[in-house]
Design a protein around this motif. Structure first.
Motif, mmCIF file in Angstrom:
data_model
loop_
_atom_site.group_PDB
_atom_site.id
_atom_site.type_symbol
_atom_site.label_atom_id
_atom_site.label_comp_id
_atom_site.label_asym_id
_atom_site.label_seq_id
_atom_site.Cartn_x
_atom_site.Cartn_y
_atom_site.Cartn_z
ATOM 1 N N ILE A 321 -91.715 46.745 -56.587
ATOM 2 C CA ILE A 321 -91.164 46.652 -55.241
ATOM 3 C C ILE A 321 -91.190 45.192 -54.829
ATOM 4 O O ILE A 321 -92.199 44.513 -54.942
ATOM 5 C CB ILE A 321 -91.970 47.509 -54.242
ATOM 6 N N GLY A 322 -90.089 44.719 -54.305
ATOM 7 C CA GLY A 322 -90.014 43.325 -53.894
ATOM 8 C C GLY A 322 -88.649 42.759 -54.250
ATOM 9 O O GLY A 322 -87.693 43.502 -54.483
ATOM 10 N N PRO A 323 -88.544 41.459 -54.266
ATOM 11 C CA PRO A 323 -89.628 40.489 -54.164
ATOM 12 C C PRO A 323 -89.947 40.091 -52.727
ATOM 13 O O PRO A 323 -89.106 40.236 -51.832
ATOM 14 C CB PRO A 323 -89.060 39.294 -54.922
ATOM 15 N N SER A 324 -91.159 39.587 -52.536
ATOM 16 C CA SER A 324 -91.546 38.945 -51.275
ATOM 17 C C SER A 324 -91.327 37.454 -51.437
ATOM 18 O O SER A 324 -91.931 36.830 -52.319
ATOM 19 C CB SER A 324 -93.008 39.248 -50.946
ATOM 20 N N LEU A 325 -90.460 36.889 -50.610
ATOM 21 C CA LEU A 325 -90.047 35.503 -50.779
ATOM 22 C C LEU A 325 -90.876 34.570 -49.928
ATOM 23 O O LEU A 325 -91.507 34.970 -48.949
ATOM 24 C CB LEU A 325 -88.562 35.347 -50.419
ATOM 25 N N GLY A 326 -90.857 33.298 -50.294
ATOM 26 C CA GLY A 326 -91.508 32.258 -49.507
ATOM 27 C C GLY A 326 -90.484 31.440 -48.757
ATOM 28 O O GLY A 326 -89.304 31.782 -48.676
ATOM 29 N N ARG A 327 -90.928 30.347 -48.198
ATOM 30 C CA ARG A 327 -90.039 29.504 -47.417
ATOM 31 C C ARG A 327 -89.149 28.662 -48.317
ATOM 32 O O ARG A 327 -89.527 28.266 -49.403
ATOM 33 C CB ARG A 327 -90.847 28.562 -46.521
ATOM 34 N N SER A 328 -87.954 28.383 -47.835
ATOM 35 C CA SER A 328 -87.077 27.438 -48.508
ATOM 36 C C SER A 328 -87.419 26.030 -48.043
ATOM 37 O O SER A 328 -87.839 25.820 -46.901
ATOM 38 C CB SER A 328 -85.605 27.758 -48.207
ATOM 39 N N THR A 329 -87.255 25.067 -48.919
ATOM 40 C CA THR A 329 -87.592 23.695 -48.578
ATOM 41 C C THR A 329 -86.494 23.081 -47.732
ATOM 42 O O THR A 329 -85.317 23.395 -47.880
ATOM 43 C CB THR A 329 -87.769 22.851 -49.847
ATOM 44 N N GLY A 330 -86.875 22.193 -46.827
ATOM 45 C CA GLY A 330 -85.900 21.495 -45.996
ATOM 46 C C GLY A 330 -85.348 20.289 -46.701
ATOM 47 O O GLY A 330 -85.917 19.776 -47.667
ATOM 48 N N SER A 371 -83.093 14.681 -51.856
ATOM 49 C CA SER A 371 -81.756 14.851 -52.402
ATOM 50 C C SER A 371 -81.519 16.290 -52.842
ATOM 51 O O SER A 371 -80.397 16.787 -52.773
ATOM 52 C CB SER A 371 -81.550 13.899 -53.588
ATOM 53 N N TRP A 372 -82.566 16.967 -53.303
ATOM 54 C CA TRP A 372 -82.443 18.349 -53.760
ATOM 55 C C TRP A 372 -82.995 19.289 -52.704
ATOM 56 O O TRP A 372 -84.115 19.105 -52.215
ATOM 57 C CB TRP A 372 -83.204 18.549 -55.071
ATOM 58 N N ARG A 373 -82.223 20.284 -52.352
ATOM 59 C CA ARG A 373 -82.662 21.311 -51.414
ATOM 60 C C ARG A 373 -82.871 22.613 -52.201
ATOM 61 O O ARG A 373 -81.955 23.091 -52.881
ATOM 62 C CB ARG A 373 -81.631 21.521 -50.315
ATOM 63 N N TRP A 374 -84.048 23.162 -52.098
ATOM 64 C CA TRP A 374 -84.411 24.364 -52.850
ATOM 65 C C TRP A 374 -84.515 25.558 -51.905
ATOM 66 O O TRP A 374 -85.149 25.472 -50.860
ATOM 67 C CB TRP A 374 -85.723 24.164 -53.593
ATOM 68 N N GLU A 375 -83.890 26.634 -52.305
ATOM 69 C CA GLU A 375 -83.867 27.836 -51.496
ATOM 70 C C GLU A 375 -84.274 29.037 -52.337
ATOM 71 O O GLU A 375 -84.152 29.027 -53.568
ATOM 72 C CB GLU A 375 -82.465 28.069 -50.907
ATOM 73 N N GLN A 376 -84.762 30.056 -51.640
ATOM 74 C CA GLN A 376 -85.121 31.309 -52.290
ATOM 75 C C GLN A 376 -84.258 32.433 -51.737
ATOM 76 O O GLN A 376 -84.028 32.509 -50.532
ATOM 77 C CB GLN A 376 -86.598 31.638 -52.069
ATOM 78 N N GLU A 377 -83.784 33.267 -52.633
ATOM 79 C CA GLU A 377 -82.986 34.418 -52.260
ATOM 80 C C GLU A 377 -83.447 35.622 -53.066
ATOM 81 O O GLU A 377 -84.321 35.511 -53.941
ATOM 82 C CB GLU A 377 -81.491 34.151 -52.532
#
Length: 469
Positions: A321-330, A371-377
């Motif tokens: 069951i999941g996933p539980s995501l964390g914050r995306s970086t600014g 320069s790099w923006r990291w996101e979680q989906e």
């Protein structure tokens, strides 16, 4: 040519003459390449020959003697081919690599069912270097016309790379990538674009010492091209040729842990340990006498601008069951520093004797832009890590820019290392993802209890998408 494995297995054990195996032939020119075997003194020797009706038969390559009593004589041949491909790698200024150890490699290759396909791939790549050297150019053209680039040997290639080590892996994949790049160039010149479908971009995943490791290699011309993108088609032939001989090498390491403190479920947490992207040049170097245009073209390279990685349970599985995501970086971080200074003293002031006092306040702001923006989906049960290269001033995605008259701007700053690679450490993406699994679950008719087998239950779906963009 895929029948090389069965042809060797059917060779007589006695000193008898066996008919050669045709590898490639042309009815119009009469040119042919064939594999022959010779036995004697308890040994088997294989050789590759080029037959030209206008000239005599020319031997291109001879194998090392193989013991006839060997259970699988194909494995010593495969080991020799792989070692020679490693030595032929277009990786200059690298230290010497010792010869492969059969006791280390043979057990790994004996456990896979697609080892015959790996033998075919190794032989065709070795033949390319032979035909591209001293042989007539018609031989290489004949070879490539009958060559279908595919990595149907995924399991055996993965087993060999894990057993051989990272140093040999890098050289072997660059050697194979050079052959695939030449094949892609030939396809474009023949106006016959191949339907790659990721078949010539090998990627694999493994669990080693508490890390999930995903590796992928993709010659630039063999990668998928996004629909609707402007593309990059340089008109300069030298520049185009240089850019065609480049390969994307990706390494992703994820640290995972299984926590069973809660009596109701197991928690599987995944954190990014390291991500490394590099665009390597597939070339054997020059003579040092090239002109300025050739040197400038050789220095030009592609660069990664977007990475999308999937990781999670096997598709369609219901045990997690999941996933539980964390914050995306600014993309923008600011630090504000406030400094107050108070100065005092005794003595004469401007108006005469007395006490003097002076106060001063100072503040400063420092902005740190990424320069790099990291996101979680999340897509289904899989977690998605997506990195996007952006302009530090406007936040616009670099992959969406179009080539203008002056070319792309370099305003994103130091987005890459000096060698053109990207390194992302785990502290840059401190937020991880997690799944929850029952203490007892049933999968494919088998019952697993506790934390055993968790690493095997999480599939290689991330390796399938590692070279998507």
């Amino acid at each position: 040519m895929d029948g090389v494995w069965s042809w060797i297995a059917a060779l007589p054990s006695a000193a008898e003459t066996s008919p050669p195996l045709p590898l490639a032939s042309s009815p119009t020119s009469g040119l042919s390449i064939f594999l022959s075997a010779a036995t004697g003194d308890g040994f088997l020797t294989l050789s590759v020959s080029l037959h030209n009706p206008l000239t005599n038969t020319k031997i291109l390559w001879v194998s090392e003697p193989i013991t006839l009593s060997a259970t699988k004589p194909q494995l010593p041949l495969l080991l020799q081919l792989l070692h020679e491909l490693i030595l032929l790698s277009p990786s200059p200024n690298l230290p010497h690599i010792p010869k492969l150890n059969p006791d280390q490699i043979f057990p790994a290759l004996s456990q896979t069912t697609d080892t015959p396909s790996l033998l075919y791939l190794s032989l065709i790549c070795r033949l390319f270097y032979l035909c591209a050297g001293d042989s007539p150019p018609e031989a290489a053209l004949l070879l490539f016309r009958s060559f279908e680039a595919s990595f149907a040997c995924r399991c055996s290639l993965r087993a060999f790379l894990l057993a051989a080590g990272a140093d040999r892996e890098e050289r072997l994949m660059r050697s194979i990538g050079y052959v695939v790049s030449k094949w892609c160039i030939l396809r474009e010149l023949q106006a016959d674009p191949a339907q790659f479908a990721g078949g010539v971009c090998p990627a694999y995943a493994a669990e080693v010492h508490g890390l999930w490791i995903l590796k992928g290699y993709a010659p630039v011309l063999a990668m998928h091209r996004s629909v609707g993108s402007p593309g990059f088609e340089p008109k300069d032939a030298v520049l185009r040729y240089s850019l065609a001989h480049q390969q994307l090498e990706a390494l992703l390491q994820f640290e995972y842990s299984v926590c069973g403190r809660d009596p109701r479920f197991l928690k599987v947490a995944v954190h990014v340990d390291n991500i490394r992207l590099r665009v390597a040049r597939l070339g054997f170097g020059g003579s040092g006498k090239e002109d300025d245009d050739v040197r400038i073209a050789s220095a030009e390279r592609h660069f990664p601008s977007r990475l999308r990685v999937y990781i999670g349970p096997a598709a369609g599985a219901g045990y997690a069951i999941g996933p539980s995501l964390g914050r995306s970086t600014g993309n923008l971080e600011e630090e504000v520093n406030l400094i107050r200074t108070v100065k005092g003293g005794f003595g004469f002031t401007n108006g005469g004797p007395g006490t003097g006092f002076r106060a001063k306040a100072r503040w400063s702001r420092r902005a740190r832009r990424r320069s790099w923006r990291w996101e979680q989906e999340a897509e289904g049960s899989a977690a998605v890590f997506e990195g996007v290269l952006c302009d530090v001033e406007t936040g616009e995605e670099v992959a969406g820019w179009r080539m203008m008259g002056g070319g792309m701007s370099g305003r994103w700053g130091r987005a890459f290392g000096k060698g053109g690679g990207v390194v992302v450490a785990g502290d840059e993406m401190a937020e991880g993802v997690s799944w929850r699994m029952g203490r007892k679950w049933k999968e494919d008719g088998q019952v697993a209890v506790g934390g055993e087998g968790v690493a095997e239950l999480f599939s290689e779906r991330g390796a399938e998408q590692i070279l998507r963009n």
